[in-house]
Design a protein around this motif. Structure first.
Motif, PDB file in Angstrom:
ATOM      1  N   CYS A 147      31.136 105.842  47.838  1.00 24.20           N
ATOM      2  CA  CYS A 147      32.542 105.551  47.547  1.00 24.20           C
ATOM      3  C   CYS A 147      32.827 105.884  46.089  1.00 24.20           C
ATOM      4  N   ASP A 148      33.679 106.869  45.881  1.00 29.10           N
ATOM      5  CA  ASP A 148      34.093 107.276  44.536  1.00 29.10           C
ATOM      6  C   ASP A 148      35.502 106.728  44.316  1.00 29.10           C
ATOM      7  N   ILE A 149      35.637 105.711  43.470  1.00 27.97           N
ATOM      8  CA  ILE A 149      36.941 105.046  43.350  1.00 27.97           C
ATOM      9  C   ILE A 149      37.995 105.942  42.695  1.00 27.97           C
ATOM     10  N   ARG A 150      37.574 106.960  41.948  1.00 23.39           N
ATOM     11  CA  ARG A 150      38.568 107.884  41.412  1.00 23.39           C
ATOM     12  C   ARG A 150      39.178 108.703  42.542  1.00 23.39           C
ATOM     13  N   GLU A 151      38.350 109.120  43.490  1.00 27.97           N
ATOM     14  CA  GLU A 151      38.868 109.862  44.635  1.00 27.97           C
ATOM     15  C   GLU A 151      39.762 108.968  45.499  1.00 27.97           C
ATOM     16  N   VAL A 152      39.345 107.721  45.671  1.00 21.42           N
ATOM     17  CA  VAL A 152      40.165 106.786  46.454  1.00 21.42           C
ATOM     18  C   VAL A 152      41.510 106.571  45.772  1.00 21.42           C
ATOM     19  N   PHE A 153      41.482 106.368  44.460  1.00 22.71           N
ATOM     20  CA  PHE A 153      42.721 106.149  43.714  1.00 22.71           C
ATOM     21  C   PHE A 153      43.654 107.348  43.859  1.00 22.71           C
ATOM     22  N   ASN A 154      43.098 108.549  43.846  1.00 18.97           N
ATOM     23  CA  ASN A 154      43.890 109.773  43.981  1.00 18.97           C
ATOM     24  C   ASN A 154      44.156 110.138  45.441  1.00 18.97           C
ATOM     25  N   GLN A 155      43.746 109.243  46.348  1.00 15.75           N
ATOM     26  CA  GLN A 155      43.959 109.461  47.785  1.00 15.75           C
ATOM     27  C   GLN A 155      43.379 110.792  48.258  1.00 15.75           C
ATOM     28  N   SER A 161      42.118 113.323  39.353  1.00 23.21           N
ATOM     29  CA  SER A 161      42.190 113.206  37.896  1.00 23.21           C
ATOM     30  C   SER A 161      42.332 111.747  37.484  1.00 23.21           C
ATOM     31  N   GLY A 162      42.366 111.541  36.166  1.00 23.68           N
ATOM     32  CA  GLY A 162      42.490 110.195  35.627  1.00 23.68           C
ATOM     33  C   GLY A 162      41.149 109.680  35.150  1.00 23.68           C
ATOM     34  N   THR A 163      41.112 109.199  33.909  1.00 21.32           N
ATOM     35  CA  THR A 163      39.880 108.624  33.381  1.00 21.32           C
ATOM     36  C   THR A 163      39.773 107.171  33.814  1.00 21.32           C
ATOM     37  N   LEU A 164      38.615 106.601  33.617  1.00 21.53           N
ATOM     38  CA  LEU A 164      38.408 105.190  33.957  1.00 21.53           C
ATOM     39  C   LEU A 164      39.380 104.314  33.170  1.00 21.53           C
ATOM     40  N   ASN A 165      39.565 104.623  31.900  1.00 25.92           N
ATOM     41  CA  ASN A 165      40.489 103.852  31.073  1.00 25.92           C
ATOM     42  C   ASN A 165      41.933 104.004  31.534  1.00 25.92           C
ATOM     43  N   GLU A 166      42.329 105.217  31.880  1.00 20.42           N
ATOM     44  CA  GLU A 166      43.710 105.458  32.312  1.00 20.42           C
ATOM     45  C   GLU A 166      44.037 104.695  33.587  1.00 20.42           C
ATOM     46  N   ILE A 167      43.105 104.707  34.529  1.00 24.67           N
ATOM     47  CA  ILE A 167      43.333 103.995  35.782  1.00 24.67           C
ATOM     48  C   ILE A 167      43.311 102.485  35.555  1.00 24.67           C
ATOM     49  N   ALA A 168      42.393 102.021  34.690  1.00 27.56           N
ATOM     50  CA  ALA A 168      42.340 100.596  34.376  1.00 27.56           C
ATOM     51  C   ALA A 168      43.644 100.133  33.740  1.00 27.56           C
ATOM     52  N   GLU A 169      44.152 100.919  32.796  1.00 24.38           N
ATOM     53  CA  GLU A 169      45.396 100.567  32.122  1.00 24.38           C
ATOM     54  C   GLU A 169      46.557 100.536  33.114  1.00 24.38           C
ATOM     55  N   PHE A 170      46.604 101.508  34.011  1.00 19.47           N
ATOM     56  CA  PHE A 170      47.656 101.555  35.016  1.00 19.47           C
ATOM     57  C   PHE A 170      47.638 100.297  35.889  1.00 19.47           C
ATOM     58  N   LEU A 171      46.431  99.819  36.209  1.00 20.94           N
ATOM     59  CA  LEU A 171      46.289  98.647  37.066  1.00 20.94           C
ATOM     60  C   LEU A 171      46.361  97.332  36.291  1.00 20.94           C
ATOM     61  N   GLY A 172      46.509  97.423  34.972  1.00 20.18           N
ATOM     62  CA  GLY A 172      46.593  96.216  34.153  1.00 20.18           C
ATOM     63  C   GLY A 172      45.269  95.520  33.948  1.00 20.18           C
ATOM     64  N   LEU A 173      44.174  96.297  33.969  1.00 20.44           N
ATOM     65  CA  LEU A 173      42.839  95.731  33.797  1.00 20.44           C
ATOM     66  C   LEU A 173      42.321  96.010  32.384  1.00 20.44           C
ATOM     67  N   PRO A 174      41.464  95.130  31.849  1.00 18.15           N
ATOM     68  CA  PRO A 174      40.858  95.385  30.543  1.00 18.15           C
ATOM     69  C   PRO A 174      40.078  96.687  30.554  1.00 18.15           C
ATOM     70  N   ASP A 210      37.893  96.221  43.761  1.00 20.86           N
ATOM     71  CA  ASP A 210      38.466  94.988  44.339  1.00 20.86           C
ATOM     72  C   ASP A 210      39.985  95.106  44.434  1.00 20.86           C
ATOM     73  N   ARG A 211      40.593  95.783  43.469  1.00 21.60           N
ATOM     74  CA  ARG A 211      42.047  95.895  43.458  1.00 21.60           C
ATOM     75  C   ARG A 211      42.559  96.853  44.537  1.00 21.60           C
ATOM     76  N   ILE A 212      41.887  97.989  44.713  1.00 17.65           N
ATOM     77  CA  ILE A 212      42.447  99.007  45.603  1.00 17.65           C
ATOM     78  C   ILE A 212      41.777  99.099  46.970  1.00 17.65           C
TER      79      ILE A 212
END
Length: 216
Positions: A147-155, A161-174, A210-212
């Motif tokens: 399970c690659d959560i970047r691929e899941v996030f990008n459906q 695309s999207g870095t770990l920090n960018e996706i975390a910030e979008f989701l409101g995570l530290p 856990d979020r997505i």
């Protein structure tokens, strides 16, 4: 079992890399109509420096030019662990932790783990004659255990695309606590901070999961 993980790598020493780097080709440097030999030499020297600098910078992402320094692992019901030491031992321990007592593969969850972490671990393992679990792939494709959560996030859109920090910030995570490109130096200078850096990265992977995905 859910197994969240992340790897950090370290390039071979510069004196090793310089001996295997592709040679600098002066003919590729465009000097235009400049006749001033001093300026030409200066431009050549700058181009050569940039040639090797980029090679050294990219080396940590190439399994033929670098090694696994650590693998951070967080499993359900267990404390976070950072595998370190001899690379061969790190890889063997990771694969051992990735299967249950009956040899069944856990769900391996990471960020860009299908594009970087797992291929890197597999290739470095081959160097020592270590093979990954047979259920990890289905021919050209990863098995459903990956399970690659970047691929899941990008459906699963092409060119995720999207870095770990960018996706975390979008989701409101530290966010992360540092940069992967600086990890090798941090590991040499302050092992406890390096441990916390990897722990945060792996924990962040779990928080995004856990979020997505979690709960579905």
């Amino acid at each position: 079992m859910l197994t969240f993980f992340d790897i950090e790598t370290k390039a071979y020493p510069d004196d090793v890399l310089v001996n295997i780097a592709p040679p600098f080709d002066p003919s590729e440097v465009k000097v235009g109509n400049t006749k001033d030999q001093a300026k030409i030499q200066e431009k050549m020297a700058s181009a050569e420096a940039k040639h090797y600098e980029k090679y050294f910078q990219d080396a940590a992402l190439n399994p033929m030019l670098s090694r696994i320094l650590v693998i951070g692992v967080l499993q359900e019901g267990n404390e976070f662990v950072m595998l370190e030491g001899e690379e061969k031992d790190i890889i063997e321990k990771f694969w051992k932790m990735s299967v249950d007592k009956d040899g069944r593969l856990h769900d391996l969850i990471g960020f860009n783990n299908s594009g970087f972490d797992l291929p890197f671990i597999i290739k470095r393992g081959w160097k020592y004659g270590i093979r990954p679990p047979g259920t990890l792939r289905r021919g050209r494709y990863w098995s459903d255990y990956v399970c690659d959560i970047r691929e899941v996030f990008n459906q699963y859109q092409y060119g995720a695309s999207g870095t770990l920090n960018e996706i975390a910030e979008f989701l409101g995570l530290p966010k992360k606590t540092g940069k992967g490109s600086e990890f090798a130096r941090l590991y040499d200078e302050d092992r406890s901070k390096a441990f916390e850096y990897v722990k945060r990265d792996v924990t962040l992977v779990k928080e995004i999961y856990d979020r997505i995905i979690g709960g579905y």
